[in-house]
Design an enzyme around this catalytic site. Structure first.
Site, short mmCIF file in Angstrom:
data_model
loop_
_atom_site.label_atom_id
_atom_site.label_comp_id
_atom_site.label_asym_id
_atom_site.label_seq_id
_atom_site.Cartn_x
_atom_site.Cartn_y
_atom_site.Cartn_z
N LYS A 102 42.77 34.59 42.06
CA LYS A 102 43.74 35.54 41.51
C LYS A 102 45.18 35.20 41.89
CE LYS A 102 42.14 37.65 45.50
NZ LYS A 102 40.77 37.60 46.07
N VAL A 129 39.79 38.92 38.50
CA VAL A 129 40.10 40.36 38.52
C VAL A 129 38.81 41.16 38.53
CG1 VAL A 129 41.21 42.28 37.34
CG2 VAL A 129 42.27 40.01 37.30
N GLY A 131 36.00 41.12 40.13
CA GLY A 131 34.69 40.51 40.34
C GLY A 131 33.72 40.60 39.19
N GLY A 184 32.23 42.07 56.63
CA GLY A 184 32.64 40.98 55.75
C GLY A 184 33.45 41.42 54.55
N ASP A 198 46.44 41.62 47.20
CA ASP A 198 45.27 41.34 46.37
C ASP A 198 45.32 42.15 45.07
OD1 ASP A 198 42.37 40.15 46.31
OD2 ASP A 198 42.12 42.27 45.85
N LYS A 202 46.21 41.06 40.89
CA LYS A 202 45.29 41.43 39.82
C LYS A 202 45.96 42.27 38.75
CE LYS A 202 41.34 41.15 42.96
NZ LYS A 202 40.37 41.91 43.79
#
Length: 410
Positions: A102, A129, A131, A184, A198, A202
């Site tokens: 991205k 974008v 997933g 995670g 992030d 996107k």
């Protein structure tokens, strides 16, 4: 036979390899041609992981380029460089590239798409974008001529997980961040997630697809969740609001405007019910009213699935150019109110500020650490922490109004 090259064999890259390997027969039926992964470019530390794959694995770029006559490249390394140089190399050769990167798409997408167009190939970035949500190719395909006036979404699963835990289980920001790292969901350095980068990458990509322009970093503002305090969330809950990190882009006065910001949502807002690590995206337009997409925003399986589906989509369609223009019905003002947070020591200053700026205070809520005031939004710079409210504040939970004599009747 379609010869495939894979750049990167981390979580996403290995997922792409597994997805292509396990579904190769089905893919070959759809495309009418055999497929084979012939070369994989890895970092030194990834080489052991790729020992058992049925392809030539190398850490050397020149060797990777000479392994086969590639028909498609999957880029799964992230970041700007060397991903940009690698991608540009193949697009200039007329070889299509599929990515989940991205940051690269947001920062260099205009250059890379132009390269692809000049060489009559394609640059696919469905997985960049949200997933597993097929939003990019929905815009390129089934909504190709649909006029969009606004796109908004919860685009980062890490922060959505954290905020959900803070709301539903009354946990502290620090506590849920540590847990997100242990699970995670968040990196050891969580800056991209909690500072909003992030989601910012996107929403810029989505804005391009919806409105036809690649926004620059200067035109889309960004605010993350690191300044949210636990008591802000508690006050929002007392009003019946859910706090989310929202990315938004819309057409206003024939210009595209966008931002990423924490915001409070009333329970009637569709995105208010997107919980945990899930992502959600809404598209608004005159002919569609509102469409809602919800799904996993990250993860090995979801992201690799999107990359492979992106490859199949483009191979079958070949040329996909969404018709976009700004001649659309402008988005009505979506933010009429905001939630203002002041510490008790700031109260007199805040009273003077709302009076001087002629800002109406709709409701207030007291807390041991401060006060929350619902105000009529005037888009003025605020000396206090302030977050927009999406939805109808008339539907809020009623709290015991405090200090009504200073504000007048509510």
């Amino acid at each position: 036979m379609l010869q495939i090259g894979l750049i990167g064999y981390g979580t996403v890259g290995s997922g792409v390899y597994e997805r292509l390997s396990t579904t190769s027969k089905h893919i070959e039926q759809l495309l009418g041609e055999e497929i084979k992964i012939v070369g994989i470019l890895v970092k030194d530390r990834q080489k052991k992981r790729a020992l058992d794959v049925d392809a030539v694995v190398t850490t050397n770029w020149e060797e990777f380029c000479q392994i086969g006559q590639y028909d498609i490249i999957f880029e799964a390394i992230g970041g700007i460089e060397p991903a940009f140089s690698y991608t540009a190399e193949w697009l200039q050769r007329g070889i299509p590239v599929i990515t989940a990167n991205k940051k690269l798409v947001a920062e260099k997408g205009s250059i890379l798409e132009k390269m692809a167009e000049e060489q009559s190939t394609y640059y696919g970035y469905e997985a960049a974008v949200a997933g597993g949500i097929p939003i990019i190719n929905a815009l390129k395909g089934t909504l190709m001529t649909t006029s969009i006036s606004r796109v908004a979404g919860i685009l980062n699963g890490t922060t959505n997980y954290m905020l959900t835990e803070m709301i539903e289980n009354q946990r502290s920001f620090t506590d849920v961040l540590i847990e997100a790292q242990q699970l995670g969901y968040a990196e050891a350095d969580p800056t991209d997630d909690i500072e909003g980068y992030d989601a910012w990458y996107k929403i810029r990509i989505l804005s391009h697809l919806c409105f036809g322009e690649w926004p620059t970093e200067e035109t889309f503002s960004r605010k993350g969740v690191s300044e949210i305090e636990d008591w802000h969330v508690e006050i929002g809950e007392r009003f019946g609001f859910k706090i989310k990190l929202i990315g938004e882009a819309c057409v206003s006065k024939s210009e595209v405007k966008g931002r990423v910001t924490p915001a409070f949502l009333t329970l009637t807002e569709p995105l208010a019910n997107v919980r945990g690590v899930m992502n959600g995206i809404t598209l608004e337009g005159k002919s569609i009213n509102e469409l809602l997409f919800i799904g996993p925003g990250a993860g090995k399986e979801a992201t690799s699935n999107s990359m492979v589906e992106d490859f199949i989509f483009h191979e079958r369609v070949k040329s996909v150019n969404r018709t976009t223009n700004l001649d659309v019905e402008e988005e009505k003002e979506t933010i009429a109110h905001a939630l203002l947070f002041i510490k008790h020591s700031q109260r007199e200053e805040a009273l003077d500020w709302v009076k001087d700026q002629k800002i109406a205070v709709i409701d207030t809520c007291d807390h041991p650490e401060g006060e929350g005031w619902i105000i009529c939004e005037k888009n003025l710079p605020s000396p206090f922490k302030e977050y927009p409210i999406y939805g109808d504040v008339a539907l809020r939970k009623r709290t015991k109004t405090m200090h009504s004599t200073q504000f007048g009747a509510f």
